[in-house]
Design a protein around this motif. Sequence first.
Motif, short mmCIF file in Angstrom:
data_model
loop_
_atom_site.label_atom_id
_atom_site.label_comp_id
_atom_site.label_asym_id
_atom_site.label_seq_id
_atom_site.Cartn_x
_atom_site.Cartn_y
_atom_site.Cartn_z
N ALA A 20 60.96 94.90 8.76
CA ALA A 20 61.77 93.86 9.34
C ALA A 20 63.22 94.57 10.16
CB ALA A 20 62.64 93.23 8.30
N ARG A 21 63.47 95.85 9.33
CA ARG A 21 64.58 96.47 10.35
C ARG A 21 64.14 96.96 11.74
NH1 ARG A 21 65.77 99.82 6.55
NH2 ARG A 21 64.59 101.63 7.38
N ARG A 22 62.68 97.69 11.58
CA ARG A 22 62.12 98.19 12.86
C ARG A 22 61.85 97.06 13.93
NH1 ARG A 22 58.49 102.71 12.36
NH2 ARG A 22 58.44 102.32 14.78
N LEU A 23 61.41 95.84 13.29
CA LEU A 23 61.31 94.95 14.23
C LEU A 23 62.39 94.31 14.94
CD1 LEU A 23 58.37 92.84 12.41
CD2 LEU A 23 58.20 94.40 14.58
N SER A 24 63.67 94.19 14.05
CA SER A 24 64.77 93.75 14.38
C SER A 24 65.22 94.68 15.61
CB SER A 24 65.80 93.67 13.41
OG SER A 24 66.88 93.16 13.78
N GLU A 25 65.33 95.88 15.31
CA GLU A 25 65.84 97.01 16.23
C GLU A 25 65.07 96.86 17.63
OE1 GLU A 25 65.50 100.33 13.90
OE2 GLU A 25 67.20 100.11 12.60
N LYS A 26 63.74 97.00 17.46
CA LYS A 26 63.01 96.98 18.56
C LYS A 26 62.86 95.72 19.29
CE LYS A 26 58.41 98.55 20.34
NZ LYS A 26 57.15 99.45 20.07
N TYR A 27 62.93 94.58 18.94
CA TYR A 27 62.86 93.23 19.50
C TYR A 27 64.13 92.54 19.71
CZ TYR A 27 57.99 94.76 19.55
OH TYR A 27 56.65 95.39 19.60
N GLY A 28 65.13 93.02 18.94
CA GLY A 28 66.31 92.18 18.97
C GLY A 28 66.47 90.97 18.20
N LEU A 29 65.58 90.65 17.32
CA LEU A 29 65.62 89.63 16.59
C LEU A 29 66.54 89.90 15.22
CD1 LEU A 29 61.72 88.62 16.55
CD2 LEU A 29 63.42 87.73 17.95
N PRO A 30 67.19 88.60 14.93
CA PRO A 30 68.24 89.08 13.54
C PRO A 30 67.26 88.91 12.34
CG PRO A 30 68.36 86.58 14.62
CD PRO A 30 67.31 87.35 15.54
N ARG A 31 67.62 89.58 11.28
CA ARG A 31 66.89 89.78 10.26
C ARG A 31 67.62 89.39 9.05
NH1 ARG A 31 67.75 94.98 7.43
NH2 ARG A 31 68.95 96.23 8.73
N HIS A 32 66.88 88.89 8.13
CA HIS A 32 67.80 88.25 6.83
C HIS A 32 66.87 88.69 5.66
CE1 HIS A 32 70.02 85.80 9.54
NE2 HIS A 32 68.93 85.62 10.10
N ASP A 33 67.49 89.24 4.59
CA ASP A 33 66.86 89.69 3.52
C ASP A 33 66.93 88.56 2.28
OD1 ASP A 33 66.20 90.82 1.10
OD2 ASP A 33 67.42 92.83 1.32
N LEU A 34 66.05 87.94 1.75
CA LEU A 34 66.10 86.80 0.96
C LEU A 34 66.78 87.16 -0.20
CD1 LEU A 34 62.66 85.18 1.43
CD2 LEU A 34 64.71 84.37 2.16
N ASP A 35 66.95 88.65 -0.73
CA ASP A 35 67.85 88.96 -1.88
C ASP A 35 69.21 88.56 -1.59
OD1 ASP A 35 65.57 89.88 -3.30
OD2 ASP A 35 66.27 92.05 -2.91
N ASP A 36 69.78 88.47 -0.28
CA ASP A 36 71.14 88.09 -0.16
C ASP A 36 71.21 86.69 -0.30
OD1 ASP A 36 71.74 90.55 0.52
OD2 ASP A 36 71.27 90.35 2.59
N ILE A 37 70.03 85.83 -0.22
CA ILE A 37 70.18 84.44 -0.50
C ILE A 37 70.00 83.97 -1.77
CG2 ILE A 37 69.29 82.23 -0.06
CD1 ILE A 37 68.52 83.26 2.76
N PHE A 38 68.89 84.66 -2.52
CA PHE A 38 68.50 84.48 -3.99
C PHE A 38 69.61 84.76 -5.02
CE2 PHE A 38 65.97 85.06 -7.86
CZ PHE A 38 65.38 83.75 -7.88
N TRP A 39 70.19 86.08 -4.77
CA TRP A 39 71.08 86.46 -5.88
C TRP A 39 72.58 86.10 -5.42
CZ3 TRP A 39 68.85 87.42 -10.00
CH2 TRP A 39 67.25 88.02 -10.19
N ASP A 40 73.48 85.89 -6.31
CA ASP A 40 74.76 85.70 -6.14
C ASP A 40 75.43 87.05 -5.98
OD1 ASP A 40 77.67 85.13 -6.18
OD2 ASP A 40 77.31 83.36 -7.79
N ARG A 41 75.88 87.18 -4.69
CA ARG A 41 76.25 88.66 -4.61
C ARG A 41 78.11 88.68 -5.17
NH1 ARG A 41 71.92 92.13 -3.77
NH2 ARG A 41 71.02 91.32 -2.06
#
Length: 167
Positions: A20-41
């Motif tokens: 996800a990080r490599r694709l985001s860096e290469k193509y400029g797409l925003p990336r989102h980690d589902l752990d940030d949504i699933f777990w109460d940070r």
Amino acid sequence: MKYQKLHIIGGPGSGKSYVARRLSEKYGLPRHDLDDIFWDRNHKEYIRSSEEARHRNLESILSNEAWIIEGVYYKWLEKSFEDADKIIVLNTPVALRQWRVLRRYFGYKLSRSHEKDETFANLVEMMCWNQKYDQDNLVRFYAFSKAQAHKIVTCSSFSEVERAVNA
């Protein structure tokens, strides 16, 4: 890149975050980690976010024109699978995944930079779950996402993912 909405799924240590990080860096797409949504940070322990919070946060991501979502979850993500242009399943060997989980755990312990207080019990639980992921969770994912089968591509490396999203 041909696709603007990508969902990446795979077992722990499969390379989801890396891809996800490599694709985001290469193509400029925003990336989102589902752990940030699933777990109460807001907690040091692993406490799940409420279903309402998960739904609200997921809808916020899906409302955008482009995104990369990565995570091991599937049951509450039907809408993201429907909205995705391509669903990438990372299929890496269990031994490699286990090594990566171990390396990540010891990296967290040595650096103390991780926001969660990882315990040895967390590590053992993750490794046991990872060991059975392919025969359990992945099988259930395929059954759950039958309607989206035409979007699913299985890859074992970043170069395979890149070919799949540019095909």
